[in-house]
Design a protein around this motif. Structure first.
Motif, PDB file in Angstrom:
ATOM      1  N   UNK A   1      21.288  75.948  32.463  1.00 23.14           N
ATOM      2  CA  UNK A   1      22.525  75.521  32.681  1.00 23.14           C
ATOM      3  C   UNK A   1      23.586  76.724  32.516  1.00 23.14           C
ATOM      4  N   UNK A   2      23.430  77.379  31.701  1.00 24.77           N
ATOM      5  CA  UNK A   2      24.530  78.251  30.974  1.00 24.77           C
ATOM      6  C   UNK A   2      24.480  79.626  32.163  1.00 24.77           C
ATOM      7  N   UNK A   3      23.314  80.020  32.646  1.00 20.23           N
ATOM      8  CA  UNK A   3      23.387  81.243  33.348  1.00 20.23           C
ATOM      9  C   UNK A   3      23.356  80.876  34.809  1.00 20.23           C
ATOM     10  N   UNK A   4      22.931  79.618  35.263  1.00 18.17           N
ATOM     11  CA  UNK A   4      22.833  79.600  36.713  1.00 18.17           C
ATOM     12  C   UNK A   4      23.502  78.141  37.151  1.00 18.17           C
ATOM     13  N   UNK A   5      23.168  77.102  36.500  1.00 19.22           N
ATOM     14  CA  UNK A   5      23.637  75.955  37.218  1.00 19.22           C
ATOM     15  C   UNK A   5      25.376  75.636  37.002  1.00 19.22           C
ATOM     16  N   UNK A   6      25.784  75.917  35.691  1.00 18.81           N
ATOM     17  CA  UNK A   6      27.400  75.879  35.668  1.00 18.81           C
ATOM     18  C   UNK A   6      28.185  76.730  36.609  1.00 18.81           C
ATOM     19  N   UNK A   7      27.712  78.235  36.755  1.00 20.30           N
ATOM     20  CA  UNK A   7      28.566  79.220  37.332  1.00 20.30           C
ATOM     21  C   UNK A   7      28.493  78.764  38.864  1.00 20.30           C
ATOM     22  N   UNK A   8      27.403  78.255  39.034  1.00 19.65           N
ATOM     23  CA  UNK A   8      27.322  77.860  40.766  1.00 19.65           C
ATOM     24  C   UNK A   8      28.060  76.730  41.056  1.00 19.65           C
ATOM     25  N   UNK A   9      28.080  75.997  40.096  1.00 27.43           N
ATOM     26  CA  UNK A   9      28.973  74.410  40.392  1.00 27.43           C
ATOM     27  C   UNK A   9      30.436  74.816  40.119  1.00 27.43           C
ATOM     28  N   UNK A  10      30.806  75.598  39.525  1.00 30.65           N
ATOM     29  CA  UNK A  10      32.211  76.078  39.170  1.00 30.65           C
ATOM     30  C   UNK A  10      32.701  76.803  40.379  1.00 30.65           C
ATOM     31  N   UNK A  11      31.881  77.557  41.221  1.00 33.66           N
ATOM     32  CA  UNK A  11      32.169  78.495  42.272  1.00 33.66           C
ATOM     33  C   UNK A  11      32.241  77.411  43.349  1.00 33.66           C
ATOM     34  N   UNK A  12      31.291  76.440  43.491  1.00 34.71           N
ATOM     35  CA  UNK A  12      30.917  75.502  44.747  1.00 34.71           C
ATOM     36  C   UNK A  12      32.262  74.357  44.753  1.00 34.71           C
ATOM     37  N   UNK A  13      32.797  74.300  43.585  1.00 38.25           N
ATOM     38  CA  UNK A  13      33.916  73.169  43.521  1.00 38.25           C
ATOM     39  C   UNK A  13      35.196  73.879  43.726  1.00 38.25           C
ATOM     40  N   UNK A  14      35.390  75.019  43.870  1.00 33.70           N
ATOM     41  CA  UNK A  14      36.680  75.795  43.997  1.00 33.70           C
ATOM     42  C   UNK A  14      37.409  76.276  42.824  1.00 33.70           C
ATOM     43  N   UNK A  15      36.710  76.339  41.607  1.00 34.26           N
ATOM     44  CA  UNK A  15      37.388  76.669  40.504  1.00 34.26           C
ATOM     45  C   UNK A  15      37.282  77.816  40.225  1.00 34.26           C
ATOM     46  N   UNK A  16      37.796  78.694  39.135  1.00 38.72           N
ATOM     47  CA  UNK A  16      37.569  80.028  38.404  1.00 38.72           C
ATOM     48  C   UNK A  16      36.882  79.893  37.099  1.00 38.72           C
ATOM     49  N   UNK A  17      36.262  81.038  36.820  1.00 36.08           N
ATOM     50  CA  UNK A  17      35.490  80.721  35.372  1.00 36.08           C
ATOM     51  C   UNK A  17      36.466  80.497  34.307  1.00 36.08           C
ATOM     52  N   UNK A  18      37.696  81.030  34.312  1.00 37.21           N
ATOM     53  CA  UNK A  18      38.610  80.983  33.441  1.00 37.21           C
ATOM     54  C   UNK A  18      39.346  79.769  33.360  1.00 37.21           C
ATOM     55  N   UNK A  19      39.223  78.894  34.269  1.00 35.74           N
ATOM     56  CA  UNK A  19      39.664  77.678  34.366  1.00 35.74           C
ATOM     57  C   UNK A  19      38.967  76.303  33.545  1.00 35.74           C
ATOM     58  N   UNK A  20      37.743  76.389  33.490  1.00 35.66           N
ATOM     59  CA  UNK A  20      36.967  75.539  32.652  1.00 35.66           C
ATOM     60  C   UNK A  20      35.948  76.164  31.942  1.00 35.66           C
ATOM     61  N   UNK A  21      35.705  75.616  30.489  1.00 35.76           N
ATOM     62  CA  UNK A  21      34.760  76.067  29.485  1.00 35.76           C
ATOM     63  C   UNK A  21      34.149  74.500  29.352  1.00 35.76           C
ATOM     64  N   UNK A  22      32.778  74.745  29.484  1.00 34.03           N
ATOM     65  CA  UNK A  22      31.653  73.652  28.767  1.00 34.03           C
ATOM     66  C   UNK A  22      30.978  74.140  27.643  1.00 34.03           C
ATOM     67  N   UNK A  23      31.232  73.544  26.572  1.00 28.62           N
ATOM     68  CA  UNK A  23      30.537  74.050  25.347  1.00 28.62           C
ATOM     69  C   UNK A  23      29.017  73.760  25.267  1.00 28.62           C
ATOM     70  N   UNK A  24      28.556  74.575  24.262  1.00 26.65           N
ATOM     71  CA  UNK A  24      26.979  74.401  24.323  1.00 26.65           C
ATOM     72  C   UNK A  24      26.537  72.839  23.791  1.00 26.65           C
ATOM     73  N   UNK A  25      27.204  72.499  22.838  1.00 25.43           N
ATOM     74  CA  UNK A  25      26.964  71.124  22.382  1.00 25.43           C
ATOM     75  C   UNK A  25      27.211  70.074  23.592  1.00 25.43           C
ATOM     76  N   UNK A  26      28.203  70.044  24.417  1.00 22.34           N
ATOM     77  CA  UNK A  26      28.426  69.173  25.568  1.00 22.34           C
ATOM     78  C   UNK A  26      27.220  69.429  26.540  1.00 22.34           C
ATOM     79  N   UNK A  27      26.661  70.613  26.846  1.00 25.84           N
ATOM     80  CA  UNK A  27      25.646  70.759  27.674  1.00 25.84           C
ATOM     81  C   UNK A  27      24.346  70.164  27.069  1.00 25.84           C
ATOM     82  N   UNK A  28      23.973  70.603  25.718  1.00 23.80           N
ATOM     83  CA  UNK A  28      22.979  69.858  24.941  1.00 23.80           C
ATOM     84  C   UNK A  28      22.843  68.248  24.994  1.00 23.80           C
ATOM     85  N   UNK A  29      24.014  67.684  24.736  1.00 26.28           N
ATOM     86  CA  UNK A  29      24.257  66.233  24.969  1.00 26.28           C
ATOM     87  C   UNK A  29      24.035  65.866  26.461  1.00 26.28           C
ATOM     88  N   UNK A  30      24.482  66.424  27.590  1.00 25.78           N
ATOM     89  CA  UNK A  30      24.367  66.212  28.917  1.00 25.78           C
ATOM     90  C   UNK A  30      22.843  66.093  29.262  1.00 25.78           C
TER      91      UNK A  30
END
Length: 815
Positions: free
Chosen positions: A521-550
């Protein structure tokens, strides 16, 4: 007829030995005067010898005109004695002579020195029966006169010369000489023993010639009629082309045919394919361009010209680059990547040996057909893409799910409306090369119908001994598939037909553990979804705890597809807030996750709060991962019945019965009274009741639960167990240990009871998890109960009194 009998015999005697001049392809008859050109030494020396002697020479035909230096055996034994009237030497060394043929002679013997000499004897030719001879003469004249109008070999002066011959025998000679008869037939006329036989032979040849001329005239008439029709059709087609060109500006049909022919000649087709394509092209050329069949042929030729008959991509195989590509594209899957690299290494070594000429080039592509098996979303398809990328080959994916017709693989015959090639040939056209990586996706989903079994058609595709000449029904000619690298995928290998699976090597993909999902999720899925949905990396941060709960509370799967969807949902909701101006950047934590995704959909099972009598902890495995389950047993007054609930399958019910039999068999040792067994109803329940459960691996958990309920000794809450049981108390191996252990660890379990024969599978579990879990391999149920019950086997057998033993966790908590 006495004069006729001697028409070949000269007035002067013929020498007994004559020099021989061999001639090729012709026969000369008595009474004729002919020019003869001699260029061979054997002929020139014979002529010179004749000129120095009696000026008489023997003209004999060769049996085989291709022999340049004949001997006596190469010549016929009947020839013509001729007087040399005139001889002339040419500047080039050849000799011309004018001879007068005087008599038929029979050769008694040939001698060869510098030239050929023959011992000869004049051939007596009687006339035979006079009236028959005269009748044959009249018939001969009539037949010849009938042939004169249609013969192209007879000049008027030759015709006049023949018709002026009064004697039928002489006329037969002249006809045989001037007509286009075979050499053997002309020689037969020379060798005829009587004049009657001679005339008959010529009559037979004239009849054959007349019949041939009639057939020839008929063929000429048919050809003329066909030419007239073709000229008419051609004229009309040309008019139509000009009209169409004026109306629509279309290119002429001739240009299209020329372009197709040019493309076909550039393909480098095999002999069979070239023959078939040329045949169809010639048919198209003769057809009306607007006919329905012309459209079918045009489509077929288009397919043939677009296929990569001799187009290949160069393999750029480098093991280090391939390893880097696989590591960059996929996290985890170490065993799979190792096997893929071994597969590529073998190919590289074969290629190097082929370049040195040690093995045949065709052997480079031989090898097992890999089939990736495992649950959905674990990377089977993307691994195949990475293999194509590391090889520098084109990649083609062919979805076979739901294919029920053999024509899906082999194509339709061209006689059907809307026919087209099968998926294999379509994939190669899309790839544009002869050696792509072809992924046969979902081979376990192939269906069958009355139209054929597509898996049977795949046998030829995947068999290296056959696929070099794979014949698609639409193409009708073999196409070489031996250079294609086939890779297959399947969710359930047991559903692949046996003969098809036999041609494949199974590489198993297991479920991802939570730590692997987090890294993916950290290496592939999250960066790909950020790019596909028109955001920049600096505009969103998802913590490891949030990903683990997800991962644990919003998805339940073996792969990561649903995980990516949930990440995409979260990112889109953040994108909406940023686009609406509510915030400039967002930080998503585990506490804020419910704001974006709502309440958790899954609540993972956790260990029991305390040790309990009759409640044991088992483990189960599904294609979406592992988890724990509780086996509850209650003992109530009754008549010794066993009640099973919780939607248990037949195998689990049998495990429960086996567990009860084991408890009854060891009742004395476990201090279980017979009165209690006879006057109790035993109820075994496995929550959750709405979910069907099946499999033998819950056997040890059922034994522990039953024995705990019957003895009143509590089962430990921090122990989870798995294993099949026998009536004699043996513990048999199970499958899916890695996934089961991962589920148990997620639930907080610290002790795992497993069959002794599964001990080797512990190495498949990540090292960081192995360090936090204590494993207890067991060979029999006594060892299981010693770990699973509070106080162990001693408390069960009454050797110690079970007390409220505090576990390590309880001691830590109370401290």
């Amino acid at each position: 007829m006495s004069d006729n009998n001697q028409n070949d015999i000269p007035n002067t005697p013929i020498p007994e030995i004559l020099p021989v001049c061999p001639v090729r392809g012709s026969v000369i008859y008595p009474t004729m005067v002919q020019h003869i050109d001699a260029a061979r030494d054997v002929s020139i020396k014979a002529i010179e010898a004749a000129m120095q002697g009696s000026k008489t020479i023997l003209i004999v035909s060769q049996k085989d005109k291709d022999i340049d230096d004949p001997s006596g055996s190469d010549l016929y034994t009947v020839g013509t004695a001729c007087n040399i009237l005139r001889m002339k030497r040419n500047p080039d060394g050849t000799v011309q002579m004018l001879v007068s043929a005087v008599s038929r002679v029979t050769v008694q013997k040939y001698h060869k020195t510098e030239f050929i000499q023959a011992e000869v004897k004049p051939l007596e030719v009687p006339a035979g029966e006079i009236s028959e001879y005269q009748a044959l003469g009249r018939e001969l004249r009539t037949k010849f006169e009938e042939m004169i109008p249609g013969s192209k070999f007879l000049a008027p002066d030759v015709v006049e010369l023949i018709l002026n011959r009064e004697d039928p025998g002489v006329m037969a000679d002249y006809i045989a000489f001037n007509m286009d008869f075979k050499l053997v037939d002309k020689q037969a006329v020379l060798e005829a023993l009587t004049l009657t036989e001679r005339v008959k032979k010529v009559l037979v040849m004239l009849d054959s010639e007349a019949e041939l001329m009639a057939i020839q005239r008929r063929i000429q008439q048919q050809v003329k009629e066909e030419i007239d029709k073709n000229q008419r059709d051609y004229y009309l087609r040309e008019q139509m082309k000009i009209i169409q060109k004026e109306l629509h500006g279309e290119d002429s049909e001739e240009d299209e045919i020329a372009q197709l022919r040019e493309k076909i000649n550039a393909l480098g087709l095999t002999e069979d394919a070239k023959k078939e394509v040329d045949r169809e092209l010639n048919r198209l050329e003769r057809m009306h361009p607007d006919s329905a069949e012309a459209a079918v042929i045009r489509t077929y030729l288009t397919w043939m010209t677009e296929l990569p008959w001799n187009i290949r991509s160069d393999d750029q195989l480098n093991l280090k680059e391939a390893e880097k590509t696989l590591d960059d594209d996929h996290y985890g899957l170490e065993k799979v990547k190792d096997r893929v690299l071994e597969f590529l290494a073998v190919r590289q070594l074969r290629k190097e040996r082929a370049e040195r000429g040690e093995i045949d080039v065709a052997d480079v592509n031989k090898g097992p057909i890999l089939v990736f098996t495992g649950p959905p979303g674990v990377g089977k398809t993307s691994i195949a893409q990475s293999i194509a990328k590391s090889l520098g080959r084109k990649y083609v994916r062919i979805a076979l799910g739901g294919a029920r017709d053999e024509s899906d693989i082999r194509g339709h015959r061209r006689t059907y409306i809307g026919s087209m090639p099968g998926r294999i040939i379509q994939g190669l056209r899309n790839a544009g090369t002869k050696n792509p990586v072809v992924l046969l996706d979902e081979v376990d989903k192939l269906g069958q119908s009355y139209q054929g079994d597509p898996s049977s058609a795949l046998l030829e595709v995947l068999d290296p001994a056959q696929n070099h000449s794979f014949t698609d029904h639409y193409l009708g000619v073999p196409f070489d598939l031996s250079e294609v690298m086939f890779i297959a995928t399947a969710n359930y290998p047991e559903q692949i037909p046996g003969p098809l699976l036999d041609r494949m090597e199974v590489i198993e993909f297991t479920s991802y553990i939570e730590q692997e999902k987090l890294e993916i999720a950290k290496r592939y899925l999250l960066p790909r979804q950020i790019k596909e949905n028109g955001l920049k990396q600096a505009q969103i941060q998802v913590t490891d705890a949030a990903l683990e709960k997800l991962i644990s509370h919003y998805t339940r799967e073996a792969g990561v597809r649903n995980l990516e969807r949930e990440i995409g949902t979260t990112v889109r909701k953040v994108a909406r807030r940023i686009a609406g101006g509510d915030l400039k950047r967002a930080r998503v934590t585990d506490r804020e996750l419910e704001r974006y995704l709502g309440n958790p959909r899954y609540l993972p099972e956790s260990e029991a709060r305390e040790d309990a009598v009759g409640v044991s902890t088992g483990m189960f495995y599904t294609p979406v991962g592992g988890d724990i389950l509780f086996v509850e047993t209650s003992v109530m007054p009754g008549k010794g019945n066993l009640v099973l609930t919780g939607q248990l399958g037949e195998v689990m019910k049998e495990s429960a019965r086996a567990a009860l039999s084991y408890a009854k068999q060891n009742s004395t040792r476990f201090h279980i009274t017979q009165e209690k067994l006879d006057n109790s109803e035993i109820h075994v329940h496995v929550p959750a009741g709405a979910i069907p459960k099946e499999g033998p691996s819950a056997g040890v958990a059922m034994v522990t639960s039953l024995v705990s309920a019957l003895t009143g000794i509590a089962a430990r809450r921090d122990v989870a167990m798995t294993g099949e049981i026998t009536l004699t108390g043996r513990v048999l191996p199970i499958g899916g240990l890695k996934e089961k252990v991962l589920g148990a660890r997620r639930a907080g379990i610290k002790h795992i009871v497993l069959p002794k024969m599964n001990e080797r599978d512990i190495n498949d579990i990540p090292a960081n998890l192995r360090a936090s879990i204590e494993f207890h391999p067991c060979e029999n149920l006594d060892q299981v109960l010693d770990v699973a019950l509070v106080g162990g086997l001693k408390a069960l057998e009454g050797k110690t009194t079970p007390s409220k033993k505090k576990t390590k966790r309880d001691q830590t908590a109370s401290a």
